[in-house]
Structures are given as C-alpha cells and as structure tokens.
Design an enzyme around this catalytic site. Sequence first.
Site, PDB file in Angstrom:
ATOM      1  CD  GLU A  72      37.133  19.339  30.808  1.00 42.11           C
ATOM      2  OE1 GLU A  72      37.113  18.734  29.725  1.00 42.11           O
ATOM      3  OE2 GLU A  72      36.624  18.891  31.853  1.00 42.11           O
ATOM      4  CG  HIS A 101      31.287  20.776  26.138  1.00 47.13           C
ATOM      5  ND1 HIS A 101      30.116  20.377  26.734  1.00 47.13           N
ATOM      6  CD2 HIS A 101      32.275  20.101  26.777  1.00 47.13           C
ATOM      7  CE1 HIS A 101      30.383  19.504  27.686  1.00 47.13           C
ATOM      8  NE2 HIS A 101      31.695  19.309  27.731  1.00 47.13           N
ATOM      9  CD  GLU A 102      35.763  20.127  25.656  1.00 48.47           C
ATOM     10  OE1 GLU A 102      36.025  20.168  26.876  1.00 48.47           O
ATOM     11  OE2 GLU A 102      35.065  19.225  25.138  1.00 48.47           O
ATOM     12  CG  HIS A 135      34.447  21.772  30.766  1.00 55.05           C
ATOM     13  ND1 HIS A 135      33.734  21.282  31.844  1.00 55.05           N
ATOM     14  CD2 HIS A 135      34.293  20.854  29.773  1.00 55.05           C
ATOM     15  CE1 HIS A 135      33.191  20.109  31.506  1.00 55.05           C
ATOM     16  NE2 HIS A 135      33.510  19.835  30.255  1.00 55.05           N
ATOM     17  CD  GLU A 157      31.888  16.893  31.149  1.00 53.89           C
ATOM     18  OE1 GLU A 157      31.370  17.645  30.294  1.00 53.89           O
ATOM     19  OE2 GLU A 157      33.125  16.756  31.280  1.00 53.89           O
ATOM     20  CG  ASP A 212      38.155   5.837  32.012  1.00 55.46           C
ATOM     21  OD1 ASP A 212      37.768   7.019  31.865  1.00 55.46           O
ATOM     22  OD2 ASP A 212      39.347   5.533  32.216  1.00 55.46           O
ATOM     23  CE1 TYR A 272      29.857  13.436  29.536  1.00 50.69           C
ATOM     24  CE2 TYR A 272      30.130  15.561  28.463  1.00 50.69           C
ATOM     25  CZ  TYR A 272      30.671  14.401  28.942  1.00 50.69           C
ATOM     26  OH  TYR A 272      32.011  14.195  28.860  1.00 50.69           O
TER      27      TYR A 272
HETATM   28  N1  BES Z   1      35.834  16.461  29.961  1.00 50.95           N
HETATM   29  C1  BES Z   1      35.215  15.899  28.823  1.00 50.95           C
HETATM   30  C2  BES Z   1      35.990  14.759  28.229  1.00 50.95           C
HETATM   31  C3  BES Z   1      36.219  13.612  29.199  1.00 50.95           C
HETATM   32  C4  BES Z   1      35.220  13.145  30.005  1.00 50.95           C
HETATM   33  C5  BES Z   1      37.445  13.011  29.237  1.00 50.95           C
HETATM   34  C6  BES Z   1      35.459  12.083  30.873  1.00 50.95           C
HETATM   35  C7  BES Z   1      37.682  11.972  30.100  1.00 50.95           C
HETATM   36  C8  BES Z   1      36.695  11.500  30.911  1.00 50.95           C
HETATM   37  C9  BES Z   1      34.981  16.940  27.717  1.00 50.95           C
HETATM   38  O1  BES Z   1      34.664  18.194  28.198  1.00 50.95           O
HETATM   39  C10 BES Z   1      33.808  16.487  26.900  1.00 50.95           C
HETATM   40  O2  BES Z   1      32.757  16.355  27.478  1.00 50.95           O
HETATM   41  N2  BES Z   1      33.968  16.257  25.598  1.00 50.95           N
HETATM   42  C11 BES Z   1      32.899  15.827  24.722  1.00 50.95           C
HETATM   43  C12 BES Z   1      32.403  16.959  23.852  1.00 50.95           C
HETATM   44  C13 BES Z   1      31.211  17.655  24.348  1.00 50.95           C
HETATM   45  C14 BES Z   1      30.688  18.638  23.304  1.00 50.95           C
HETATM   46  C15 BES Z   1      30.101  16.835  24.914  1.00 50.95           C
HETATM   47  C16 BES Z   1      33.463  14.777  23.783  1.00 50.95           C
HETATM   48  O3  BES Z   1      34.639  14.433  23.927  1.00 50.95           O
HETATM   49  O4  BES Z   1      32.742  14.283  22.942  1.00 50.95           O
HETATM   50 ZN    ZN Z   2      32.755  18.302  29.090  1.00 51.62          ZN
END
Ligand code: BES
Ligand code: ZN
Length: 592
Positions: free
Chosen positions: A262, A286-287, A290, A309, A366, A374
């Site tokens: 996002e 989703h993005e 955010h 999330e 990580d 989520y």
């Molecule tokens: N912010 C996250 C991606 C993220 C999380 C990057 C933790 C680094 C560390 C992003 O908004 C996200 O949640 N992306 C999901 C998609 C969503 C529809 C659940 C993905 O990448 O799958």
């Molecule tokens: Zn997210």
Amino acid sequence: MHRPDPHSYYDATQPKARRLRLKLGVDFKAKRIAGEVVLEFGSAFSGPLDLDTKGLEIRTVQVPGHGPVAWELGEVDAILGQRLRIDVPPGTQEVAITYGTGAEAMALQWLDPEQTEGKVAPYLFSQCQQIHARSMVPCQDTPIARIAYQAEVSVPEGLTAVMSAGPVSDEATNDGRHVFRFSMPQPIPSYLLALAVGRLESRDLSPRARVWAEPETVAAAAWEFAGVEDMILKAEGLFGPYPWDRYDMLVLPPSFPYGGMENPRMTFLTPTLLAGDRSLVDVVAHELAHSWTGNLVTNASMEHFWLNEGFTVWAERRILRILHGNDAAALGWAMGQKALEDSLERFKQEPQLTVLRMHLEGIDPDDAFSSIPYEKGARLVAALEKEVGEDRFLRFIREYMDAFRFTSITTEQFCSFADAKLPGALEAVNARAYLDKPGLPDTAPEFRSVQLDTLTKLAESWVAGGRPSAHQIASWKPAELQVYLQKLPRQLTQVDCAWLDEHFKLMGRGNYEILVEWLTLAAYADYEPAFSRIREVLLRVGRMKYLRPLYGALAQHARTRTLAREIFAAASPGYHGLSRRVVASVLESYPA
Ligand code: BES
Ligand code: ZN
C-alpha cells in the site's frame, strides 16, 4: 533512554525528524544506490541522535553550517542492523548523511533484464515493510516517527522512477541520466518509503488514478484495473474523502514478494493479479483501503500490526460487499477462514504468534508474519460491528480515523478510544480473547451464504463420490471455484486429480489463486502431469503467498521433495531475498 519500538533503535527521548530530503543515485552496474539524506528536525537540539541502518556504508555525517560531526556504528544485530549514533552539536536543526546501500539490502531487488517482461532493461524496486527502510536510507525506522519527504532520483536515461509520493518534475541531465523529483507532503511511517525504477509506461484510469507497468503489460493492467475509480468512490462513501490526492498503481515484475503493498500514492502490485477477467481486484480494494486503515491511522510498531491489517481486511470486504454483493463478500470471508486455519496450524508450536497484541522483542517481524493479524483481526472488527450495529460502527470508524489521522497508535490506544465511544462493546465481544489469547475464540463471527454452504457440502462429499454437475462446472465464478478447491480434501488420488483437471481445465488457468490452489493439491497428490506447470510457476513467480504452500506440498513426498530442491536451486537467484528465506525455511524442515 526509552525505546518504544522493539524493532528500532529510535529513542523517544530524542527529537523526531519531521522531513527527509533525499538524493538517490541509482547505479544498476554496481547494484547500489548512492544516497544523500538530510533529516530536518524543525527546531534546534543537541546530544546523541540514534538512527537505524542495515548494511549501509556511511560516508559522511554533517550538520549544515557546522561541518562534519562525530558518529559511530554500533554492533551488528541480525534483525535490527546497526545503530548509527550521531553526536549532534548545539543549535542543530538538520543532519546530512551521505551513504551507499549494501549488496544485500533487503529493501531492494535488482533485476537483470531477463527477469522483466521486456527483457531489455534492468529494474529496481523497493519493499520497506516491515523493517527494511533502514537498508535503503538511514532513518528513525519506526512507524512512531512519521516523516514527510522530498526526493530527487537519478536513473539511466530511458528508465522511469516512481515513488510513494507525488511527481514534481523530471529532466534529462547532460551525463546520459534522467532526474525525477517527488514530494510527499504528508507525514508517513518509514515503511511506506518506496521506489521503483524500470522501463515504465502509464495509462490514466481516471483524473486521479493511473496504472504504471512495463510497456508489454500496461494495456492488460489498464483493462484489469479499469474499475479502480469506482472502488475509490465506494471507499470514500464508507470512510470519507480519499486523503492522499492521487491513487496510482505500479504492476511489478513477477518476483515481487507480495500481492500488493500500500505505498501511498503508488500501490505496488504483483503481475499475478492480471488474470484477464478482473477476478483478483480484491487485492486492489485491500491496498486502497489501507489509504485509511494503515497509512492514515498506522500501527505504532509491528506488535500492533493487526491494527493495520485486521481493519484493512474488514474494510476490503466492506467495499467488496458494496461492489459485488453479500455472496461475494461471504466467499472472501471463507477464503480468509482457510488462510487463518492454515496459519494457526503453522504456528501450533508457537501459540504466542497467534495473538493479535504481539510481543516481538528479539523476533524478526518477517518471521512472525501470517494471516492471523489479517483474519483474526478482521473477525474482531466484524464482531464489534455486529455487536453495535453497522451504522453506529461506521460512525465510530469515521470518528476513529478523524481522531488518529496521520498518527501511529498502539492496541491500547485503540482500546481506550473504543471504550470511550462504544462503552461495553469490547467486553461484550470478549476482545481480550482475540488480543491476548492464542487461537480463535469460538464466539468469533461466522460468515455464511447459501452459495458458500453449497460449495462446502459439495467439497465435503468428494470422498463419498460427490462431484459438481456440468451446470456448476460451467457457471461457477472464479471465487466459487477457488473456495471449492480450498475445501477439497488435501490427499487426492491420481484419478481425482485427472478428473478435476479435465473438468475444470485447471492447468491453463490465468487466475493464480485457482492455479496455485490446484497445483498445491496436485503436488500433495504426487501427480506427475502437473510437475512441469509447477516448475514454470515457481521459476517465474516470487510471491511468497504462493511459494509457501507449493513448496510445502512438494515437500510431502520423496520424489516431489527432490523436485522442489531442484526447482529452488534454479529459481532462487531470481527470487527476492525475503522469498528465498521463506522457501529455505520451508524446505529445511523436511528430511533431505
Ligand atoms: N502491507 C501488506 C503487505 C506486507 C505485509 C508487506 C507485511 C510486508 C510485510 C499488504 O497490504 C497486503 O496485505 N498484501 C496482501 C494482499 C491482501 C489482499 C491480503 C498480499 O500481499 O497478499
Ligand atoms: Zn494489507
């Protein structure tokens, strides 16, 4: 000393930088950025200043008007990197640092031309969440210290730079390079710093939204995301005026490790969303969500990641419900339930990673990443919504966003705000059980629809011989097929696999959610006809969401395990560092 974020050397007794002025020279030959950052504090101070760095080569530290000042790098910590302590003389308002990024900078992936769609020019992209901004820029790398920024990025002529900021100007310079200037006037957490450089083109989708991609994919991207303005309007109807001016998107090369990121004013997206039928645009919802939940109101540290999330998943499905109706939203919740169950299973030996209010001292964020913040988070938000009623809850959400806009908050701050505005609601839904206890409370809301029940029953009847009818096979939407596949038993026979592929033509699917769900089933079944397709996908795509289940399924049988190791050896040089780490850890847990 007071360090409020376990993932940063930021010391809350020291002042926060308010703004960064960046100059970044992108060197594709050396795979390095030569950087200069000026941290502006807005008022005079003196004494020690602690910044985060990881793998950076610090060249000079100066205070404008004063000259070079003393500094030292601390011990290397495997997770945090190195503290940069600067001895700041009295009267200092700005600190200027020149530096170079390291060869292993986790925030950056440098792609050779062959790893791009066009195969003619190199590509660079950043991914700073969770704590990788420090490998790109020395800074107070915690969401508590929000910063505005301006940047000047120099790249080889012919390439385009985009950032999580508004474009200001660009021009060719006389050394065969091109300079792009950006400005992000609003204060953002450092994890939203973002940069990408490549052979890029854009298409306008509305007066405030545009999509960027390589020339080879930009038309497909514009078609896939043509509905984005409608989504923005629906989101504004829920959460109030879009706060960031433009909503642009960038479709990255396939090694991008996430589905979407996002980055404000420039959402980064995986090309696996280009299904050709707009079936994966929930990631954009989703993005986009955010923009309010996460970017406007931000978690104070990764221990409160669910505030980002969980609220965003809830908001995404709220938008989806308006756009596509109740059934579509219920299917979204069902897919989330599956992801949640998988994550609870993955962390069954580490229940402390299944609470929402996390304790991450000494833990790499990580490694703590999963669907739990989520989906468990979204279920807590939905439980509150159910408890007080939709209208009252939406009013509450707007007040919440107003009260905390452009700030970074803790779970405790959220709870006291909710207690004040919705007295008794947190107790009524047993919020403590979500926040501090492992697993999912039995009282968590369930989401059902007739269609979801039908799909579930049918999938559960597989072993007893239940099969979808010709009519169902022909009429299911992609999300329905996806949920059906997710609900099938994991251990299918060769005959089962052949039946599924023959009837649903799974091998050739352009929707990666379906394709990967299928290939995962096939890998579990040791189903040889799928091996070459699995190899293709794993060699092309670096999205961690797909790598984890696919490699995990391959690891189940001796011959597919050998296949997995062989594919990983070939694919790993093309993977992002984060993806490589995830796959290595999946494969390590199985015998050779
Ligand atoms: N912010 C996250 C991606 C993220 C999380 C990057 C933790 C680094 C560390 C992003 O908004 C996200 O949640 N992306 C999901 C998609 C969503 C529809 C659940 C993905 O990448 O799958
Ligand atoms: Zn997210």
